[in-house]
Each structure stands twice: as C-alpha cells, then as structure tokens.
Write a protein that holds these residues in place. Sequence first.
Motif, PDB file in Angstrom:
ATOM      1  N   ALA A  33      -2.423   8.501   8.959  1.00 26.11           N
ATOM      2  CA  ALA A  33      -1.569   9.552   9.522  1.00 26.11           C
ATOM      3  C   ALA A  33      -0.075   9.269   9.338  1.00 26.11           C
ATOM      4  CB  ALA A  33      -1.881   9.719  11.007  1.00 26.11           C
ATOM      5  N   ARG A  34       0.262   8.136   8.730  1.00 26.67           N
ATOM      6  CA  ARG A  34       1.671   7.754   8.575  1.00 26.67           C
ATOM      7  C   ARG A  34       1.960   7.332   7.158  1.00 26.67           C
ATOM      8  NH1 ARG A  34      -0.439   7.329  13.245  1.00 26.67           N
ATOM      9  NH2 ARG A  34       0.777   7.735  15.116  1.00 26.67           N
ATOM     10  N   ARG A  35       3.245   7.302   6.800  1.00 22.48           N
ATOM     11  CA  ARG A  35       3.604   6.871   5.455  1.00 22.48           C
ATOM     12  C   ARG A  35       4.362   5.552   5.508  1.00 22.48           C
ATOM     13  NH1 ARG A  35       8.919   8.433   4.073  1.00 22.48           N
ATOM     14  NH2 ARG A  35       9.847   9.800   5.637  1.00 22.48           N
ATOM     15  N   GLY A  36       4.365   4.851   4.374  1.00 12.15           N
ATOM     16  CA  GLY A  36       5.098   3.602   4.268  1.00 12.15           C
ATOM     17  C   GLY A  36       4.564   2.490   5.145  1.00 12.15           C
ATOM     18  N   VAL A  37       3.265   2.469   5.372  1.00 11.76           N
ATOM     19  CA  VAL A  37       2.667   1.493   6.292  1.00 11.76           C
ATOM     20  C   VAL A  37       2.549   0.121   5.629  1.00 11.76           C
ATOM     21  CG1 VAL A  37       0.604   0.927   7.641  1.00 11.76           C
ATOM     22  CG2 VAL A  37       1.422   3.290   7.541  1.00 11.76           C
ATOM     23  N   GLU A  38       2.919  -0.900   6.398  1.00  7.18           N
ATOM     24  CA  GLU A  38       2.738  -2.296   6.006  1.00  7.18           C
ATOM     25  C   GLU A  38       1.976  -2.994   7.129  1.00  7.18           C
ATOM     26  OE1 GLU A  38       6.785  -3.104   3.456  1.00  7.18           O
ATOM     27  OE2 GLU A  38       6.825  -3.488   5.609  1.00  7.18           O
ATOM     28  N   ALA A  39       1.252  -4.048   6.774  1.00 12.45           N
ATOM     29  CA  ALA A  39       0.469  -4.803   7.757  1.00 12.45           C
ATOM     30  C   ALA A  39       1.063  -6.197   7.931  1.00 12.45           C
ATOM     31  CB  ALA A  39      -0.981  -4.913   7.295  1.00 12.45           C
ATOM     32  N   TYR A  40       1.177  -6.622   9.194  1.00 13.08           N
ATOM     33  CA  TYR A  40       1.686  -7.947   9.537  1.00 13.08           C
ATOM     34  C   TYR A  40       0.616  -8.649  10.363  1.00 13.08           C
ATOM     35  CZ  TYR A  40       6.075  -6.276   7.779  1.00 13.08           C
ATOM     36  OH  TYR A  40       7.050  -5.774   6.947  1.00 13.08           O
ATOM     37  N   VAL A  41       0.089  -9.749   9.817  1.00 10.40           N
ATOM     38  CA  VAL A  41      -1.012 -10.458  10.455  1.00 10.40           C
ATOM     39  C   VAL A  41      -0.462 -11.522  11.398  1.00 10.40           C
ATOM     40  CG1 VAL A  41      -3.115 -11.802  10.088  1.00 10.40           C
ATOM     41  CG2 VAL A  41      -2.439 -10.056   8.427  1.00 10.40           C
ATOM     42  N   GLU A  42      -0.949 -11.479  12.634  1.00 11.90           N
ATOM     43  CA  GLU A  42      -0.586 -12.468  13.643  1.00 11.90           C
ATOM     44  C   GLU A  42      -1.741 -13.458  13.771  1.00 11.90           C
ATOM     45  OE1 GLU A  42       2.036  -9.706  16.620  1.00 11.90           O
ATOM     46  OE2 GLU A  42      -0.134  -9.494  16.727  1.00 11.90           O
ATOM     47  N   PRO A  43      -1.451 -14.747  13.722  1.00 12.53           N
ATOM     48  CA  PRO A  43      -2.532 -15.735  13.750  1.00 12.53           C
ATOM     49  C   PRO A  43      -3.249 -15.798  15.094  1.00 12.53           C
ATOM     50  CG  PRO A  43      -0.412 -16.822  13.908  1.00 12.53           C
ATOM     51  CD  PRO A  43      -0.139 -15.360  13.672  1.00 12.53           C
ATOM     52  N   ARG A  44      -4.445 -16.294  15.051  1.00 12.70           N
ATOM     53  CA  ARG A  44      -5.243 -16.504  16.252  1.00 12.70           C
ATOM     54  C   ARG A  44      -4.544 -17.529  17.144  1.00 12.70           C
ATOM     55  NH1 ARG A  44     -11.027 -19.405  16.940  1.00 12.70           N
ATOM     56  NH2 ARG A  44     -11.393 -18.572  19.022  1.00 12.70           N
ATOM     57  N   THR A  45      -4.615 -17.296  18.440  1.00 12.36           N
ATOM     58  CA  THR A  45      -4.089 -18.259  19.405  1.00 12.36           C
ATOM     59  C   THR A  45      -5.214 -18.648  20.352  1.00 12.36           C
ATOM     60  OG1 THR A  45      -3.457 -16.626  21.083  1.00 12.36           O
ATOM     61  CG2 THR A  45      -1.843 -17.088  19.342  1.00 12.36           C
ATOM     62  N   THR A  46      -4.912 -19.434  21.351  1.00  6.45           N
ATOM     63  CA  THR A  46      -5.954 -19.821  22.309  1.00  6.45           C
ATOM     64  C   THR A  46      -6.402 -18.656  23.180  1.00  6.45           C
ATOM     65  OG1 THR A  46      -4.261 -20.552  23.864  1.00  6.45           O
ATOM     66  CG2 THR A  46      -5.243 -22.233  22.443  1.00  6.45           C
ATOM     67  N   LYS A  78      -7.895  -2.364   0.294  1.00  5.93           N
ATOM     68  CA  LYS A  78      -8.729  -1.158   0.262  1.00  5.93           C
ATOM     69  C   LYS A  78      -7.895   0.112   0.445  1.00  5.93           C
ATOM     70  CE  LYS A  78     -12.904   0.636   2.477  1.00  5.93           C
ATOM     71  NZ  LYS A  78     -13.894   0.402   3.529  1.00  5.93           N
ATOM     72  N   ARG A  79      -6.766  -0.005   1.147  1.00  5.27           N
ATOM     73  CA  ARG A  79      -5.942   1.161   1.468  1.00  5.27           C
ATOM     74  C   ARG A  79      -4.579   1.156   0.784  1.00  5.27           C
ATOM     75  NH1 ARG A  79      -9.234  -0.657   4.889  1.00  5.27           N
ATOM     76  NH2 ARG A  79     -10.618   0.758   5.983  1.00  5.27           N
ATOM     77  N   GLY A  80      -4.323   0.161  -0.051  1.00 10.50           N
ATOM     78  CA  GLY A  80      -3.040   0.088  -0.736  1.00 10.50           C
ATOM     79  C   GLY A  80      -1.882  -0.253   0.189  1.00 10.50           C
ATOM     80  N   ILE A  81      -2.167  -1.030   1.221  1.00 11.32           N
ATOM     81  CA  ILE A  81      -1.154  -1.421   2.206  1.00 11.32           C
ATOM     82  C   ILE A  81      -0.783  -2.887   1.969  1.00 11.32           C
ATOM     83  CG2 ILE A  81      -0.741  -1.835   4.672  1.00 11.32           C
ATOM     84  CD1 ILE A  81      -2.739   0.436   5.249  1.00 11.32           C
ATOM     85  N   PRO A  82       0.511  -3.193   1.810  1.00 12.16           N
ATOM     86  CA  PRO A  82       0.892  -4.602   1.674  1.00 12.16           C
ATOM     87  C   PRO A  82       0.632  -5.359   2.974  1.00 12.16           C
ATOM     88  CG  PRO A  82       2.832  -3.163   1.590  1.00 12.16           C
ATOM     89  CD  PRO A  82       1.634  -2.290   1.721  1.00 12.16           C
ATOM     90  N   VAL A  83       0.208  -6.608   2.843  1.00  9.69           N
ATOM     91  CA  VAL A  83      -0.129  -7.440   4.002  1.00  9.69           C
ATOM     92  C   VAL A  83       0.739  -8.688   3.981  1.00  9.69           C
ATOM     93  CG1 VAL A  83      -1.973  -8.741   5.141  1.00  9.69           C
ATOM     94  CG2 VAL A  83      -2.512  -6.581   3.983  1.00  9.69           C
ATOM     95  N   LYS A  88       5.133 -16.373   8.416  1.00  9.74           N
ATOM     96  CA  LYS A  88       5.931 -16.678   7.222  1.00  9.74           C
ATOM     97  C   LYS A  88       7.132 -15.752   7.046  1.00  9.74           C
ATOM     98  CE  LYS A  88       2.167 -18.691   4.578  1.00  9.74           C
ATOM     99  NZ  LYS A  88       1.311 -18.566   3.388  1.00  9.74           N
ATOM    100  N   VAL A  89       6.970 -14.471   7.395  1.00 11.16           N
ATOM    101  CA  VAL A  89       8.039 -13.508   7.101  1.00 11.16           C
ATOM    102  C   VAL A  89       8.670 -12.874   8.333  1.00 11.16           C
ATOM    103  CG1 VAL A  89       7.050 -12.947   4.847  1.00 11.16           C
ATOM    104  CG2 VAL A  89       6.472 -11.534   6.822  1.00 11.16           C
ATOM    105  N   GLY A  90       8.062 -13.031   9.497  1.00  8.16           N
ATOM    106  CA  GLY A  90       8.566 -12.384  10.705  1.00  8.16           C
ATOM    107  C   GLY A  90       8.230 -10.900  10.729  1.00  8.16           C
TER     108      GLY A  90
END
Length: 107
Positions: A33-46, A78-83, A88-90
């Motif tokens: 439903a949105r354009r220009g979407v990017e994904a930012y992965v947050e690591p697992r914590t306790t 699968k969706r053409g979204i940068p991850v 590493k990048v904030g």
Amino acid sequence: MGLFSSLRRKRRSGTARGASGRDTRHLEEWAAARRGVEAYVEPRTTVTETTVVLVAHDGEWTRRRIGSLDAAQHFGRKRGIPVYEVAKVGYPKRMREYTQRQKRAEG
C-alpha cells in the motif's frame, strides 16, 4: 478445553513470541500500500525476537516480528524491497522525522 483455557496458559518467563502468519500478512499488505519501502532488520534480544521495520518514502513505518535475518532478506527479495541491518546502518532520518511530526501533531 475450557472457554478460557488459552487465557490461563502462561508463557515461560524469558521466552519471546515468534513471528506469525498474521505478522507476515501485515508486512505484505503495508508494503503493497506504500511506495519507496525499505526494510530494517532489528536483531533478536533477550525479550524480543528478530523484528523488521518497514519504512516508506515519507518516513511512515511499521514494525513486526520476523523469523530471522534470512527470513527478512527473503521477504525483501520476493517483493523487491532493500533490506538493511539496523545494527550496521541505523534507522533512516526520514523515519525519525516522521515520528517527530506525529508527536507534534498529537500534542
């Protein structure tokens, strides 16, 4: 099984809830439903499993659990979204600016 059995079940202390199909559906629908979407992965914590933050072109964002970094990368491919890995990048500046705008609008 009684009517309230599921409410009485307790998770063991220290166990985080994993990603569900509901989480994935939300991410899919949100990104579509949105354009220009990017994904930012947050690591697992306790206390939380691996999560992914999707950020749109205007800084609007959403966060949900995802199985792993590999699962997030698969989701993105699968969706053409940068991850990106947050460690590493904030987070992108537009996300912080969007959050600030929302706070000003509320108060």
